[in-house]
Design a protein around this motif. Structure first.
Motif, PDB file in Angstrom:
ATOM      1  N   GLN A  57      60.633  74.060  32.478  1.00 49.61           N
ATOM      2  CA  GLN A  57      61.706  73.162  32.901  1.00 49.61           C
ATOM      3  C   GLN A  57      61.474  72.679  34.326  1.00 49.61           C
ATOM      4  OE1 GLN A  57      63.902  71.661  31.358  1.00 49.61           O
ATOM      5  NE2 GLN A  57      65.540  71.082  32.769  1.00 49.61           N
ATOM      6  N   GLN A  58      61.033  73.571  35.185  1.00 46.99           N
ATOM      7  CA  GLN A  58      60.737  73.204  36.564  1.00 46.99           C
ATOM      8  C   GLN A  58      59.654  72.135  36.617  1.00 46.99           C
ATOM      9  OE1 GLN A  58      59.733  76.681  38.845  1.00 46.99           O
ATOM     10  NE2 GLN A  58      59.077  75.538  40.644  1.00 46.99           N
ATOM     11  N   VAL A  59      58.626  72.271  35.787  1.00 49.57           N
ATOM     12  CA  VAL A  59      57.546  71.288  35.753  1.00 49.57           C
ATOM     13  C   VAL A  59      58.054  69.962  35.214  1.00 49.57           C
ATOM     14  CG1 VAL A  59      55.290  70.735  34.775  1.00 49.57           C
ATOM     15  CG2 VAL A  59      55.779  73.060  35.538  1.00 49.57           C
ATOM     16  N   ARG A  60      58.842  70.017  34.126  1.00 47.53           N
ATOM     17  CA  ARG A  60      59.360  68.777  33.524  1.00 47.53           C
ATOM     18  C   ARG A  60      60.188  67.984  34.525  1.00 47.53           C
ATOM     19  NH1 ARG A  60      59.781  71.926  28.719  1.00 47.53           N
ATOM     20  NH2 ARG A  60      61.873  72.612  29.274  1.00 47.53           N
ATOM     21  N   LEU A  61      61.060  68.662  35.268  1.00 42.63           N
ATOM     22  CA  LEU A  61      61.903  67.974  36.241  1.00 42.63           C
ATOM     23  C   LEU A  61      61.066  67.363  37.358  1.00 42.63           C
ATOM     24  CD1 LEU A  61      64.891  70.484  36.528  1.00 42.63           C
ATOM     25  CD2 LEU A  61      64.877  68.224  35.428  1.00 42.63           C
ATOM     26  N   CYS A  62      60.030  68.083  37.781  1.00 35.60           N
ATOM     27  CA  CYS A  62      59.169  67.565  38.837  1.00 35.60           C
ATOM     28  C   CYS A  62      58.422  66.323  38.357  1.00 35.60           C
ATOM     29  CB  CYS A  62      58.178  68.640  39.277  1.00 35.60           C
ATOM     30  SG  CYS A  62      57.052  68.111  40.583  1.00 35.60           S
ATOM     31  N   VAL A  63      57.874  66.383  37.151  1.00 32.56           N
ATOM     32  CA  VAL A  63      57.156  65.231  36.599  1.00 32.56           C
ATOM     33  C   VAL A  63      58.091  64.038  36.480  1.00 32.56           C
ATOM     34  CG1 VAL A  63      56.043  64.331  34.521  1.00 32.56           C
ATOM     35  CG2 VAL A  63      55.418  66.600  35.398  1.00 32.56           C
ATOM     36  N   LYS A  64      59.309  64.288  36.034  1.00 27.35           N
ATOM     37  CA  LYS A  64      60.291  63.201  35.892  1.00 27.35           C
ATOM     38  C   LYS A  64      60.552  62.527  37.234  1.00 27.35           C
ATOM     39  CE  LYS A  64      64.926  62.283  34.051  1.00 27.35           C
ATOM     40  NZ  LYS A  64      66.134  62.899  33.401  1.00 27.35           N
ATOM     41  N   VAL A  67      57.466  60.438  38.342  1.00 32.57           N
ATOM     42  CA  VAL A  67      57.388  59.181  37.582  1.00 32.57           C
ATOM     43  C   VAL A  67      58.439  58.201  38.088  1.00 32.57           C
ATOM     44  CG1 VAL A  67      57.706  58.141  35.305  1.00 32.57           C
ATOM     45  CG2 VAL A  67      56.383  60.264  35.542  1.00 32.57           C
ATOM     46  N   ALA A  68      59.664  58.705  38.345  1.00 34.06           N
ATOM     47  CA  ALA A  68      60.740  57.847  38.858  1.00 34.06           C
ATOM     48  C   ALA A  68      60.382  57.262  40.224  1.00 34.06           C
ATOM     49  CB  ALA A  68      62.045  58.639  38.950  1.00 34.06           C
ATOM     50  N   GLU A  69      59.622  58.009  41.024  1.00 33.22           N
ATOM     51  CA  GLU A  69      59.212  57.530  42.348  1.00 33.22           C
ATOM     52  C   GLU A  69      58.039  56.563  42.277  1.00 33.22           C
ATOM     53  OE1 GLU A  69      58.308  61.019  44.577  1.00 33.22           O
ATOM     54  OE2 GLU A  69      60.362  61.810  44.472  1.00 33.22           O
ATOM     55  N   GLY A  70      57.484  56.381  41.079  1.00 36.97           N
ATOM     56  CA  GLY A  70      56.368  55.462  40.928  1.00 36.97           C
ATOM     57  C   GLY A  70      55.020  56.046  41.320  1.00 36.97           C
ATOM     58  N   ARG A  71      54.943  57.376  41.468  1.00 42.29           N
ATOM     59  CA  ARG A  71      53.680  58.003  41.856  1.00 42.29           C
ATOM     60  C   ARG A  71      52.772  58.260  40.655  1.00 42.29           C
ATOM     61  NH1 ARG A  71      54.055  59.851  47.136  1.00 42.29           N
ATOM     62  NH2 ARG A  71      56.179  59.809  47.997  1.00 42.29           N
ATOM     63  N   PHE A  72      53.374  58.421  39.480  1.00 39.72           N
ATOM     64  CA  PHE A  72      52.619  58.663  38.252  1.00 39.72           C
ATOM     65  C   PHE A  72      53.222  57.860  37.112  1.00 39.72           C
ATOM     66  CE2 PHE A  72      51.652  62.413  40.734  1.00 39.72           C
ATOM     67  CZ  PHE A  72      50.351  62.748  40.395  1.00 39.72           C
ATOM     68  N   THR A  73      52.401  57.593  36.103  1.00 42.07           N
ATOM     69  CA  THR A  73      52.906  57.116  34.821  1.00 42.07           C
ATOM     70  C   THR A  73      52.728  58.264  33.829  1.00 42.07           C
ATOM     71  OG1 THR A  73      50.748  56.196  34.175  1.00 42.07           O
ATOM     72  CG2 THR A  73      52.313  54.731  35.321  1.00 42.07           C
ATOM     73  N   HIS A  74      53.469  58.205  32.719  1.00 47.63           N
ATOM     74  CA  HIS A  74      53.517  59.316  31.774  1.00 47.63           C
ATOM     75  C   HIS A  74      53.263  58.802  30.374  1.00 47.63           C
ATOM     76  CE1 HIS A  74      55.427  62.478  29.290  1.00 47.63           C
ATOM     77  NE2 HIS A  74      55.136  63.292  30.275  1.00 47.63           N
ATOM     78  N   GLU A  75      52.278  59.400  29.682  1.00 48.67           N
ATOM     79  CA  GLU A  75      51.950  58.993  28.313  1.00 48.67           C
ATOM     80  C   GLU A  75      51.982  60.235  27.421  1.00 48.67           C
ATOM     81  OE1 GLU A  75      48.110  57.244  28.475  1.00 48.67           O
ATOM     82  OE2 GLU A  75      48.623  55.888  30.121  1.00 48.67           O
ATOM     83  N   GLY A  76      52.694  60.167  26.292  1.00 44.33           N
ATOM     84  CA  GLY A  76      52.740  61.286  25.369  1.00 44.33           C
ATOM     85  C   GLY A  76      53.907  62.215  25.647  1.00 44.33           C
ATOM     86  N   ARG A  77      53.935  63.326  24.901  1.00 43.19           N
ATOM     87  CA  ARG A  77      55.052  64.252  25.017  1.00 43.19           C
ATOM     88  C   ARG A  77      54.542  65.674  25.216  1.00 43.19           C
ATOM     89  NH1 ARG A  77      59.956  62.662  23.186  1.00 43.19           N
ATOM     90  NH2 ARG A  77      60.460  64.793  22.524  1.00 43.19           N
ATOM     91  N   GLY A  78      55.351  66.465  25.916  1.00 41.57           N
ATOM     92  CA  GLY A  78      55.080  67.886  26.083  1.00 41.57           C
ATOM     93  C   GLY A  78      53.720  68.181  26.683  1.00 41.57           C
ATOM     94  N   ARG A  79      53.082  69.221  26.150  1.00 41.58           N
ATOM     95  CA  ARG A  79      51.795  69.660  26.681  1.00 41.58           C
ATOM     96  C   ARG A  79      50.637  68.769  26.256  1.00 41.58           C
ATOM     97  NH1 ARG A  79      51.497  75.315  28.479  1.00 41.58           N
ATOM     98  NH2 ARG A  79      53.649  76.062  28.721  1.00 41.58           N
ATOM     99  N   LYS A  80      50.899  67.824  25.371  1.00 41.60           N
ATOM    100  CA  LYS A  80      49.849  66.890  24.969  1.00 41.60           C
ATOM    101  C   LYS A  80      49.896  65.598  25.773  1.00 41.60           C
ATOM    102  CE  LYS A  80      49.454  68.632  20.229  1.00 41.60           C
ATOM    103  NZ  LYS A  80      49.476  68.287  18.782  1.00 41.60           N
ATOM    104  N   ALA A  81      50.818  65.526  26.709  1.00 40.82           N
ATOM    105  CA  ALA A  81      50.965  64.307  27.508  1.00 40.82           C
ATOM    106  C   ALA A  81      49.853  64.209  28.555  1.00 40.82           C
ATOM    107  CB  ALA A  81      52.326  64.298  28.192  1.00 40.82           C
TER     108      ALA A  81
END
Length: 314
Positions: A57-64, A67-81
């Protein structure tokens, strides 16, 4: 035991972690796992994070947030993303290459002190407070120490860098540059006494002692049997980088002539260089390099290039 089984035992790995392993914020972990092609493998990210004691959960919130800050884009779901870095964000865990090379040159006696103190005085008005604070932070970052209000001293020639920042901030006309070979503060005039009074040397030494202890633990881990798994190698790389930065960023890199003897910084840096070289060799020998390597590996390779002496130590 299979690689998959070993990599799944996060709690056991954490318990057997090298002594003194530094804590790493989740955001910095994501930055550190960016590979040369700009991607972060989510499965790798979650696995390494779990070893370091971070929850999914800590990782998911950080990734979110990233992505919201525009530093990363996100493709896929979960551990396969797959995450893709919009910009190179790995600098937060890597040192400035020139800074590191200068440290190793000092350690090897190739940058002796010329006895010159470099002083900077400024009186920036309150109306330019932000510029004044930025200039002060630059001086501290470059290893200068405050002598009294608006006056800073450094043992290294950093005038060019200070001038460039002052010019950028629009306050160059408020900065005075001078040098001295006979600095005296009150009754203190011996160079080592002045350095001890101006810089928090015991705190800096303690940071280097902790780095040396951690680097020794990493070497023991890398020399152990069986060979560390790919995840264990990544954990060691990220945590070693964090430990090195923790020790180096507050270090003013005073010349050896101004430091107590023996000074732990040289030993800590030599152990770190050996550990980093060993880690890179292990990564290549175990086939981890079949996928794009971490940008962190390249950044540290650049920083440590040509700094080892004939005996193999920094």
């Amino acid at each position: 035991m299979s690689t998959t089984a070993r990599e799944g035992t996060g709690a056991a790995q954490a318990a057997a972690a090298p002594a003194g392993r530094p804590e790493i914020p989740t955001r910095l972990l994501v930055h550190a796992l960016v590979r040369e092609d700009g991607t972060v493998d989510a499965g790798e990210l979650y696995t390494v994070a779990n070893v370091l004691g971070m929850s999914d959960q800590q990782v998911r919130l950080c990734v979110k947030r990233l992505v919201a800050e525009g530093r990363f884009t996100h493709e896929g779901r979960g551990r396969k993303a797959v995450l893709r870095a919009v910009a190179d964000v790995t600098g937060s865990l890597a040192p400035d290459a020139a800074f590191v090379r200068h440290a190793y040159r000092q350690d090897r006696g190739l940058a002796p002190w010329d006895g010159v103190w470099h002083l900077f005085a400024f009186a920036v008005p309150e109306s330019s407070r932000a510029a004044r604070d930025a200039l002060r932070d630059t001086l501290l970052h470059l290893g200068a120490a405050p002598v009294q209000g608006g006056l800073y001293v450094c043992a290294n020639a950093v005038e060019g860098l200070v001038e460039a920042q002052a010019r950028h901030l629009g306050v160059l006309s408020s900065v005075t540059f001078l040098t001295s070979t006979d600095l005296r503060i009150g009754e203190l005039e011996a160079p080592r006494e002045l350095a001890a009074a101006l810089w928090p040397l015991p705190e800096i030494a303690d940071r280097h002692d902790r780095l040396a202890a951690y680097a020794e633990s990493c070497l023991a881990e890398l020399d152990g049997s069986p060979e560390p798994t790919s995840v264990e190698q990544l954990v060691l790389a990220v945590t070693l980088a964090a430990a090195f930065s923790t020790a180096m960023k507050p270090d003013p890199l005073l010349p050896p002539e101004l430091l107590p003897e023996p000074w732990p910084g040289a030993r800590a840096r030599a152990l770190t260089a050996r550990c980093w070289e060993r880690l890179q060799h292990t990564t290549r020998s175990t086939g981890v390099s079949q996928r794009p390597s971490l940008r962190l590996f390249r950044l540290y390779a650049d920083a440590l290039a040509n700094v080892q002496g004939p005996d193999g130590e920094g």
